[in-house]
Design a protein around this motif. Structure first.
Motif, PDB file in Angstrom:
ATOM      1  N   VAL A   1       0.840  -1.205   0.000  1.00 48.81           N
ATOM      2  CA  VAL A   1       0.000   0.000   0.000  1.00 48.81           C
ATOM      3  C   VAL A   1       0.875   1.254   0.000  1.00 48.81           C
ATOM      4  CG1 VAL A   1      -1.619   1.353   1.396  1.00 48.81           C
ATOM      5  CG2 VAL A   1      -2.013  -1.078   1.054  1.00 48.81           C
ATOM      6  N   LYS A   2       1.909   1.255   0.824  1.00 45.63           N
ATOM      7  CA  LYS A   2       2.794   2.424   0.914  1.00 45.63           C
ATOM      8  C   LYS A   2       3.518   2.659  -0.407  1.00 45.63           C
ATOM      9  CE  LYS A   2       5.007   5.728   2.999  1.00 45.63           C
ATOM     10  NZ  LYS A   2       4.311   6.951   3.360  1.00 45.63           N
ATOM     11  N   LEU A   3       4.069   1.588  -0.979  1.00 44.18           N
ATOM     12  CA  LEU A   3       4.824   1.728  -2.224  1.00 44.18           C
ATOM     13  C   LEU A   3       3.941   2.106  -3.407  1.00 44.18           C
ATOM     14  CD1 LEU A   3       7.359  -1.217  -1.878  1.00 44.18           C
ATOM     15  CD2 LEU A   3       7.809   1.240  -1.592  1.00 44.18           C
ATOM     16  N   SER A   4       2.671   1.711  -3.370  1.00 44.51           N
ATOM     17  CA  SER A   4       1.757   2.039  -4.470  1.00 44.51           C
ATOM     18  C   SER A   4       1.148   3.427  -4.316  1.00 44.51           C
ATOM     19  CB  SER A   4       0.644   0.992  -4.556  1.00 44.51           C
ATOM     20  OG  SER A   4      -0.236   1.115  -3.446  1.00 44.51           O
ATOM     21  N   GLY A   5       1.387   4.049  -3.164  1.00 42.63           N
ATOM     22  CA  GLY A   5       0.815   5.372  -2.932  1.00 42.63           C
ATOM     23  C   GLY A   5      -0.633   5.321  -2.488  1.00 42.63           C
ATOM     24  N   GLY A   6      -1.119   4.138  -2.177  1.00 44.21           N
ATOM     25  CA  GLY A   6      -2.502   3.980  -1.743  1.00 44.21           C
ATOM     26  C   GLY A   6      -2.674   4.238  -0.257  1.00 44.21           C
ATOM     27  N   VAL A   7      -3.861   3.930   0.198  1.00 46.66           N
ATOM     28  CA  VAL A   7      -4.207   4.094   1.605  1.00 46.66           C
ATOM     29  C   VAL A   7      -4.731   2.760   2.113  1.00 46.66           C
ATOM     30  CG1 VAL A   7      -5.579   5.452   3.240  1.00 46.66           C
ATOM     31  CG2 VAL A   7      -4.897   6.467   1.077  1.00 46.66           C
ATOM     32  N   PRO A   8      -4.256   2.299   3.263  1.00 43.97           N
ATOM     33  CA  PRO A   8      -4.735   1.016   3.775  1.00 43.97           C
ATOM     34  C   PRO A   8      -6.226   1.066   4.117  1.00 43.97           C
ATOM     35  CG  PRO A   8      -3.122   1.989   5.286  1.00 43.97           C
ATOM     36  CD  PRO A   8      -3.275   2.918   4.132  1.00 43.97           C
ATOM     37  N   LEU A   9      -6.910  -0.016   3.829  1.00 39.32           N
ATOM     38  CA  LEU A   9      -8.319  -0.126   4.194  1.00 39.32           C
ATOM     39  C   LEU A   9      -8.422  -0.311   5.699  1.00 39.32           C
ATOM     40  CD1 LEU A   9      -9.454  -2.588   1.390  1.00 39.32           C
ATOM     41  CD2 LEU A   9      -9.705  -0.097   1.432  1.00 39.32           C
ATOM     42  N   CYS A  10      -9.253   0.496   6.313  1.00 40.11           N
ATOM     43  CA  CYS A  10      -9.412   0.415   7.760  1.00 40.11           C
ATOM     44  C   CYS A  10     -10.838   0.054   8.161  1.00 40.11           C
ATOM     45  CB  CYS A  10      -9.029   1.736   8.415  1.00 40.11           C
ATOM     46  SG  CYS A  10      -7.328   1.769   8.946  1.00 40.11           S
ATOM     47  N   GLY A  11     -11.699  -0.167   7.184  1.00 42.85           N
ATOM     48  CA  GLY A  11     -13.087  -0.460   7.527  1.00 42.85           C
ATOM     49  C   GLY A  11     -13.706   0.723   8.234  1.00 42.85           C
ATOM     50  N   PRO A  12     -14.442   0.473   9.310  1.00 43.77           N
ATOM     51  CA  PRO A  12     -15.099   1.569  10.017  1.00 43.77           C
ATOM     52  C   PRO A  12     -14.132   2.383  10.889  1.00 43.77           C
ATOM     53  CG  PRO A  12     -15.545  -0.499  11.122  1.00 43.77           C
ATOM     54  CD  PRO A  12     -14.788  -0.834   9.871  1.00 43.77           C
ATOM     55  N   LEU A  13     -12.898   1.893  11.040  1.00 37.69           N
ATOM     56  CA  LEU A  13     -11.922   2.604  11.863  1.00 37.69           C
ATOM     57  C   LEU A  13     -11.254   3.701  11.043  1.00 37.69           C
ATOM     58  CD1 LEU A  13     -10.292  -0.534  13.500  1.00 37.69           C
ATOM     59  CD2 LEU A  13     -12.117   0.886  14.419  1.00 37.69           C
ATOM     60  N   VAL A  14     -10.710   4.680  11.733  1.00 38.73           N
ATOM     61  CA  VAL A  14      -9.984   5.749  11.062  1.00 38.73           C
ATOM     62  C   VAL A  14      -8.581   5.834  11.649  1.00 38.73           C
ATOM     63  CG1 VAL A  14     -12.025   7.110  10.502  1.00 38.73           C
ATOM     64  CG2 VAL A  14     -10.879   7.472  12.674  1.00 38.73           C
ATOM     65  N   GLY A  15      -7.675   6.388  10.884  1.00 36.87           N
ATOM     66  CA  GLY A  15      -6.321   6.584  11.378  1.00 36.87           C
ATOM     67  C   GLY A  15      -5.259   5.903  10.543  1.00 36.87           C
ATOM     68  N   CYS A  16      -5.618   4.827   9.850  1.00 40.29           N
ATOM     69  CA  CYS A  16      -4.627   4.101   9.044  1.00 40.29           C
ATOM     70  C   CYS A  16      -4.017   5.000   7.983  1.00 40.29           C
ATOM     71  CB  CYS A  16      -5.252   2.876   8.398  1.00 40.29           C
ATOM     72  SG  CYS A  16      -5.815   1.635   9.573  1.00 40.29           S
ATOM     73  N   ASP A  17      -4.870   5.798   7.319  1.00 39.48           N
ATOM     74  CA  ASP A  17      -4.366   6.670   6.268  1.00 39.48           C
ATOM     75  C   ASP A  17      -3.449   7.749   6.832  1.00 39.48           C
ATOM     76  OD1 ASP A  17      -6.550   7.742   7.590  1.00 39.48           O
ATOM     77  OD2 ASP A  17      -7.287   8.843   5.854  1.00 39.48           O
ATOM     78  N   THR A  18      -3.799   8.286   7.984  1.00 37.10           N
ATOM     79  CA  THR A  18      -2.979   9.322   8.615  1.00 37.10           C
ATOM     80  C   THR A  18      -1.605   8.781   8.981  1.00 37.10           C
ATOM     81  OG1 THR A  18      -4.985  10.327   9.515  1.00 37.10           O
ATOM     82  CG2 THR A  18      -2.894  10.992  10.509  1.00 37.10           C
ATOM     83  N   VAL A  19      -1.580   7.609   9.577  1.00 35.62           N
ATOM     84  CA  VAL A  19      -0.307   6.990   9.969  1.00 35.62           C
ATOM     85  C   VAL A  19       0.494   6.614   8.731  1.00 35.62           C
ATOM     86  CG1 VAL A  19       0.746   5.011  11.143  1.00 35.62           C
ATOM     87  CG2 VAL A  19      -1.206   6.179  12.188  1.00 35.62           C
ATOM     88  N   ASN A  20      -0.159   6.039   7.744  1.00 34.10           N
ATOM     89  CA  ASN A  20       0.525   5.568   6.540  1.00 34.10           C
ATOM     90  C   ASN A  20       1.120   6.697   5.701  1.00 34.10           C
ATOM     91  OD1 ASN A  20       1.216   3.295   4.756  1.00 34.10           O
ATOM     92  ND2 ASN A  20      -0.184   4.283   3.332  1.00 34.10           N
ATOM     93  N   THR A  21       0.553   7.878   5.797  1.00 36.11           N
ATOM     94  CA  THR A  21       1.068   8.999   5.015  1.00 36.11           C
ATOM     95  C   THR A  21       1.960   9.932   5.841  1.00 36.11           C
ATOM     96  OG1 THR A  21      -0.959  10.247   5.434  1.00 36.11           O
ATOM     97  CG2 THR A  21      -0.861   8.972   3.384  1.00 36.11           C
ATOM     98  N   SER A  22       2.164   9.613   7.102  1.00 34.98           N
ATOM     99  CA  SER A  22       3.007  10.474   7.937  1.00 34.98           C
ATOM    100  C   SER A  22       4.480  10.305   7.567  1.00 34.98           C
ATOM    101  CB  SER A  22       2.812  10.134   9.422  1.00 34.98           C
ATOM    102  OG  SER A  22       3.516   8.950   9.754  1.00 34.98           O
ATOM    103  N   VAL A  23       5.287  11.267   7.968  1.00 35.93           N
ATOM    104  CA  VAL A  23       6.728  11.190   7.692  1.00 35.93           C
ATOM    105  C   VAL A  23       7.369  10.025   8.443  1.00 35.93           C
ATOM    106  CG1 VAL A  23       6.966  13.649   7.187  1.00 35.93           C
ATOM    107  CG2 VAL A  23       7.291  12.836   9.526  1.00 35.93           C
ATOM    108  N   TYR A  24       6.695   9.535   9.482  1.00 27.53           N
ATOM    109  CA  TYR A  24       7.230   8.438  10.291  1.00 27.53           C
ATOM    110  C   TYR A  24       6.974   7.058   9.684  1.00 27.53           C
ATOM    111  CZ  TYR A  24       7.510  12.241  13.599  1.00 27.53           C
ATOM    112  OH  TYR A  24       7.792  13.439  14.194  1.00 27.53           O
ATOM    113  N   SER A  25       6.258   7.019   8.569  1.00 26.37           N
ATOM    114  CA  SER A  25       5.972   5.731   7.931  1.00 26.37           C
ATOM    115  C   SER A  25       7.147   5.249   7.089  1.00 26.37           C
ATOM    116  CB  SER A  25       4.714   5.829   7.069  1.00 26.37           C
ATOM    117  OG  SER A  25       4.932   6.719   5.986  1.00 26.37           O
TER     118      SER A  25
END
Length: 155
Positions: A37-61
């Motif tokens: 997901v990171k290498l493709s520039g996508g966003v991880p599916l989190c279902g009803p949860l939120v936060g995966c996209d924020t973490v995955n796109t942060s400088v710390y990823s």
């Protein structure tokens, strides 16, 4: 119980070896998914949860331009290999290698969790699931490395 299924300390390798291998395989799949997901520039599916996209796109990823999930995949692959060596052959070196990889992973996971909670301000469910696989497998390995009570170490 056959000698193949029990180690010298009297621990049952049949179920614990498979448990550690299963946890490592789950961690490997999670980290590979996050890497893709990171290498493709996508966003991880989190279902009803939120936060995966924020973490995955942060400088710390990423660490030095490499997605941190790749390091998780390498660690999980090492634990999986060690667990399988121990499970199939009874060589405690495999169990010890898996234990040491897990031990080295713990401070990294603690740091990444700290970043999620206190710096990024978001929690990635995939990251939490990965951390659970690492910690659970490491705890099983601790039990397996301890000598069995009531049995001689010379056995």
């Amino acid at each position: 119980m056959s000698a193949l299924a029990t180690d010298r300390a009297g621990h049952n390798r049949r179920w614990t070896g498979l448990l550690v291998a299963g946890l490592a395989a789950a961690g490997l799949l999670i980290s590979l998914y996050l890497t893709v997901v990171k290498l493709s520039g996508g966003v991880p599916l989190c279902g009803p949860l939120v936060g995966c996209d924020t973490v995955n796109t942060s400088v710390y990823s990423e660490f030095m331009g490499v997605p941190v999930a790749i390091f998780g995949a390498l660690g999980s692959a090492g634990v999986l290999l060690g667990a399988l060596v121990w499970w199939r052959s009874g060589r405690r070196a495999g169990l010890l290698a898996a234990y040491l990889i897990g031990l080295a992973s713990l401070p990294v996971l603690a740091y990444l969790t700290y970043l999620e909670i206190f710096v990024i301000g978001a929690i990635c469910a995939w990251c939490v699931a990965y951390a659970v696989t690492v910690v659970a497998a490491w705890l099983v390995k601790i039990v397996m490395l301890r000598p069995s009570r009531g049995r001689s170490q010379a056995a």
